[in-house]
Design a protein around this motif. Structure first.
Motif: not given
Length: 245
Positions: A41-53
């Motif tokens: 299994a290949l690690p998945q990169a942490l995505p950018p956080p969604p916007s606060l809105a």
């Protein structure tokens, strides 16, 4: 029955070199399959956080619950299905972004700051540790009377793990100047004094001890006696240092 006998005769009629070649091919195929590494299994990169809105819209009026879900998602990211990711492999800039979103959804929560200073700040990489300490310092100023414990912890990490005395002093000074509420203990205000003594800044330490005695910020009799004794001790140390020179 005749056709079955015909099949048996046809198989027995196959020349032995061909049979041997087929057996060898089958053995090679089985060996190749057995020697193949298991699918990894290949690690998945942490995505950018969604916007606060977007997060507030998706929370359906439950920002505290959404904040907790964000923290659960973040802390489960290093333990993905079939793969364990070391903290030093994570993108700490994005971790800080997710922690910030969780704190913005629930400003009274202490958990994102705890995670920054004591969980992700425990990584054995000074650059990543500094990023977490900077995050704690930046968010401390938004609510110093409630968030001072995490900056106090950051000051100790800066001094004893990063061996960065000026950074530790900066954090301790911020606690003294900004965390002025009645619930902040005296020792938190005195942390700057300890840092100055540790740096052998005796003049500054003595001045600070005198200020703490006279500015009314500390009222507990035991703490006042401690500071008075500390002031006398600092004066004696200065006289001894002057005598050696």
């Amino acid at each position: 029955m005749k056709s079955r006998r015909a099949d048996v005769r046809a198989l027995s009629a196959v020349p032995w070199p061909v049979t041997a070649l087929l057996a060898l091919a089958l053995a090679l195929q089985l060996g190749w399959q057995a020697g193949r590494p298991a699918p990894r299994a290949l690690p998945q990169a942490l995505p950018p956080p969604p916007s606060l809105a977007a997060l507030r819209l998706a929370s359906l009026g439950e920002p505290i619950a959404a904040s907790r879900l964000l923290m659960l998602y973040l802390q489960s990211h290093d333990d993905q299905a079939g793969v364990r990711i070391a903290w030093r492999q994570l993108d700490y800039g994005r971790i800080a972004g997710w922690l910030a979103r969780a704190l913005e959804l629930d400003p009274r929560s202490q958990y994102p700051l705890l995670a920054a200073s004591e969980v992700y700040g425990a990584v054995g990489d000074p650059a990543r540790v500094r990023l977490m300490l900077d995050f704690v310092y930046a968010r401390f100023g938004e609510d110093p009377n409630r968030r001072w414990p995490w900056l106090a912890h950051a000051a100790l990490v800066a001094r004893h793990r990063l061996h960065d005395a000026p950074l530790a002093l900066r954090y301790a000074q911020a606690i003294r100047l900004q965390a002025t509420g009645p619930g902040v203990p005296a020792w938190a205000h005195e942390l700057e004094l300890f840092m100055l003594e540790d740096m052998n800044e005796l003049d500054s330490a003595r001045a600070l001890a005198g200020a703490l005695l006279h500015d009314g910020q500390i009222s507990d009799p035991h703490e006042l006696r401690f500071l008075s004794e500390r002031l006398d001790e600092l004066a004696a140390r200065q006289r001894a240092a002057a005598g050696r020179h």
